[in-house]
Design a protein around this motif. Sequence first.
Motif, mmCIF file in Angstrom:
data_model
loop_
_atom_site.group_PDB
_atom_site.id
_atom_site.type_symbol
_atom_site.label_atom_id
_atom_site.label_comp_id
_atom_site.label_asym_id
_atom_site.label_seq_id
_atom_site.Cartn_x
_atom_site.Cartn_y
_atom_site.Cartn_z
ATOM 1 N N MET A 172 41.296 43.622 25.224
ATOM 2 C CA MET A 172 40.162 42.721 25.031
ATOM 3 C C MET A 172 39.851 42.629 23.542
ATOM 4 S SD MET A 172 37.747 43.871 28.230
ATOM 5 C CE MET A 172 37.302 45.443 27.515
ATOM 6 N N ASN A 173 39.980 41.439 23.013
ATOM 7 C CA ASN A 173 39.732 41.196 21.588
ATOM 8 C C ASN A 173 38.513 40.314 21.401
ATOM 9 O OD1 ASN A 173 42.114 42.623 20.946
ATOM 10 N ND2 ASN A 173 43.342 40.769 21.160
ATOM 11 N N ARG A 174 37.967 40.351 20.199
ATOM 12 C CA ARG A 174 36.803 39.508 19.831
ATOM 13 C C ARG A 174 35.711 39.614 20.898
ATOM 14 N NH1 ARG A 174 40.976 36.111 19.369
ATOM 15 N NH2 ARG A 174 40.097 34.516 20.737
ATOM 16 N N LEU A 175 35.357 40.828 21.202
ATOM 17 C CA LEU A 175 34.383 41.062 22.259
ATOM 18 C C LEU A 175 33.010 40.504 21.881
ATOM 19 C CD1 LEU A 175 35.550 44.603 23.315
ATOM 20 C CD2 LEU A 175 35.309 42.657 24.865
ATOM 21 N N LYS A 176 32.303 40.049 22.909
ATOM 22 C CA LYS A 176 30.983 39.452 22.751
ATOM 23 C C LYS A 176 29.970 40.260 23.570
ATOM 24 C CE LYS A 176 33.179 34.895 22.802
ATOM 25 N NZ LYS A 176 33.199 33.578 23.488
ATOM 26 N N PRO A 177 28.703 40.189 23.220
ATOM 27 C CA PRO A 177 27.709 40.899 24.031
ATOM 28 C C PRO A 177 27.741 40.502 25.500
ATOM 29 C CG PRO A 177 26.754 40.244 21.935
ATOM 30 C CD PRO A 177 28.122 39.631 21.985
ATOM 31 N N GLU A 178 28.086 39.263 25.785
ATOM 32 C CA GLU A 178 28.154 38.820 27.188
ATOM 33 C C GLU A 178 29.344 39.402 27.943
ATOM 34 O OE1 GLU A 178 27.832 36.900 24.438
ATOM 35 O OE2 GLU A 178 28.950 35.017 24.667
ATOM 36 N N ASP A 179 30.207 40.107 27.258
ATOM 37 C CA ASP A 179 31.293 40.828 27.938
ATOM 38 C C ASP A 179 30.814 42.174 28.492
ATOM 39 O OD1 ASP A 179 33.479 39.678 25.364
ATOM 40 O OD2 ASP A 179 33.339 38.915 27.414
ATOM 41 N N THR A 180 29.598 42.541 28.187
ATOM 42 C CA THR A 180 29.048 43.796 28.674
ATOM 43 C C THR A 180 28.993 43.798 30.198
ATOM 44 O OG1 THR A 180 27.730 44.180 26.681
ATOM 45 C CG2 THR A 180 26.998 45.265 28.709
ATOM 46 N N ALA A 181 29.636 44.787 30.794
ATOM 47 C CA ALA A 181 29.735 44.868 32.267
ATOM 48 C C ALA A 181 30.469 46.138 32.636
ATOM 49 C CB ALA A 181 30.484 43.664 32.820
ATOM 50 N N VAL A 182 30.449 46.436 33.921
ATOM 51 C CA VAL A 182 31.369 47.430 34.471
ATOM 52 C C VAL A 182 32.647 46.692 34.852
ATOM 53 C CG1 VAL A 182 31.777 49.134 36.262
ATOM 54 C CG2 VAL A 182 29.481 48.854 35.304
ATOM 55 N N TYR A 183 33.759 47.198 34.376
ATOM 56 C CA TYR A 183 35.056 46.582 34.639
ATOM 57 C C TYR A 183 35.792 47.379 35.713
ATOM 58 C CZ TYR A 183 34.535 43.388 30.735
ATOM 59 O OH TYR A 183 34.098 42.376 29.909
ATOM 60 N N TYR A 184 36.267 46.649 36.719
ATOM 61 C CA TYR A 184 36.957 47.259 37.838
ATOM 62 C C TYR A 184 38.388 46.730 37.915
ATOM 63 C CZ TYR A 184 32.220 48.219 39.537
ATOM 64 O OH TYR A 184 30.922 48.636 39.667
ATOM 65 N N CYS A 185 39.314 47.600 38.281
ATOM 66 C CA CYS A 185 40.635 47.102 38.644
ATOM 67 C C CYS A 185 40.820 47.238 40.155
ATOM 68 C CB CYS A 185 41.746 47.809 37.876
ATOM 69 S SG CYS A 185 41.979 49.549 38.236
ATOM 70 N N ALA A 186 41.697 46.415 40.678
ATOM 71 C CA ALA A 186 41.928 46.362 42.120
ATOM 72 C C ALA A 186 43.393 46.059 42.371
ATOM 73 C CB ALA A 186 41.035 45.301 42.749
ATOM 74 N N ALA A 187 43.878 46.467 43.549
ATOM 75 C CA ALA A 187 45.289 46.312 43.890
ATOM 76 C C ALA A 187 45.453 45.553 45.193
ATOM 77 C CB ALA A 187 45.956 47.688 44.001
ATOM 78 N N ASP A 188 46.425 44.655 45.208
ATOM 79 C CA ASP A 188 46.735 43.824 46.375
ATOM 80 C C ASP A 188 48.246 43.728 46.505
ATOM 81 O OD1 ASP A 188 46.518 40.263 47.064
ATOM 82 O OD2 ASP A 188 46.563 41.945 48.467
ATOM 83 N N ARG A 189 48.782 43.908 47.689
ATOM 84 C CA ARG A 189 50.224 43.777 47.875
ATOM 85 C C ARG A 189 50.692 42.390 47.437
ATOM 86 N NH1 ARG A 189 53.477 46.609 51.310
ATOM 87 N NH2 ARG A 189 55.049 45.286 50.327
ATOM 88 N N ASP A 190 51.784 42.374 46.716
ATOM 89 C CA ASP A 190 52.339 41.117 46.204
ATOM 90 C C ASP A 190 53.292 40.541 47.238
ATOM 91 O OD1 ASP A 190 53.823 40.159 42.991
ATOM 92 O OD2 ASP A 190 53.193 38.999 44.743
ATOM 93 N N LEU A 191 52.772 39.702 48.129
ATOM 94 C CA LEU A 191 53.548 39.193 49.262
ATOM 95 C C LEU A 191 53.729 37.682 49.242
ATOM 96 C CD1 LEU A 191 51.828 41.286 52.076
ATOM 97 C CD2 LEU A 191 53.991 41.792 50.925
ATOM 98 N N TYR A 192 53.214 37.018 48.200
ATOM 99 C CA TYR A 192 53.102 35.567 48.291
ATOM 100 C C TYR A 192 53.894 34.812 47.240
ATOM 101 C CZ TYR A 192 49.596 37.040 51.538
ATOM 102 O OH TYR A 192 48.961 37.642 52.599
#
Length: 130
Positions: A83-103
């Motif tokens: 993440m570059n050139r971060l802004k105050p509006e980028d403030t958040a909790v960041y989550y990653c998630a996984a999904d089977r690649d079937l499509y």
Amino acid sequence: QVQLVESGGGLVQAGDSLQLSCTLSGRTFSRYVIGWFRQAPGKEREFVSAINSSGGSEYYGDPAKGRFTISRDNAKNTVYLQMNRLKPEDTAVYYCAADRDLYGASWYLRSTSLHEYDYWGQGTQVTVSS
């Protein structure tokens, strides 16, 4: 036991950069689409970016376009969000998630939906001060 773990969050100033990492254990990492989402206080969780299982295709939501880059290293079971050139509006909790690649080639059409993902991490806080 399946586990997704995010790391790399922190407090930075506007204009700074951060790299988030997401590791998956308990499943064959190279079979999964990995997505990044974020949730700011009082707001819904929103899509940031996703990458297909091979790493050959990426997809970005509006918050990430032009500033964030997603990548993966399947040998390390890790996805990165630069993440570059971060802004105050980028403030958040960041989550990653996984999904089977079937499509196949249409994988990205599903990647923006929270409900498509099978596994979620606990989140990492990113705070950008002005």
